[in-house]
Design an enzyme around this catalytic site. Sequence first.
Site, mmCIF file in Angstrom:
data_model
loop_
_atom_site.group_PDB
_atom_site.id
_atom_site.type_symbol
_atom_site.label_atom_id
_atom_site.label_comp_id
_atom_site.label_asym_id
_atom_site.label_seq_id
_atom_site.Cartn_x
_atom_site.Cartn_y
_atom_site.Cartn_z
ATOM 1 C CD GLU A 26 -2.898 -1.100 2.329
ATOM 2 O OE1 GLU A 26 -4.070 -0.703 2.180
ATOM 3 O OE2 GLU A 26 -2.422 -1.493 3.428
ATOM 4 C CE LYS A 103 -6.663 1.583 2.750
ATOM 5 N NZ LYS A 103 -5.708 0.755 3.519
#
Length: 123
Positions: A26, A103
């Site tokens: 990420e 997200k």
Amino acid sequence: MMRLQHSHISMEGLRFHACHGVMPQEHTVGGSFVVDVRLTLPLGQAALTDNLADTVNYATVFEIIKHEMSIPSQLLEHVCQRIAMALNSSFPQIEAITICLSKENPPMGADARKVSVEMTFIA
């Protein structure tokens, strides 16, 4: 005579590519995020004067959010806190800020469209 009770400025669906999360990929690859923000503030004067100086410039609000989104963080909660602090610092007339940070397609081994954190800050 009507009296203005509550007033808000909302910005919805602000999209960013950012590097937030606890997984190593990420921070390397990043992901897609969406920010919704609702500002509570007095807008009566702006309604009377039609003057930008009497309100919050939402283009500036966007630039503040964009800057905070560019700083990698592990937790969405931390990003929300930074956005709220930066907005409050730039616009002290804000009485409350609600931020929903999502997200998209989170890497958690599940087929999930998004995960979201929503936080409300009171000045």
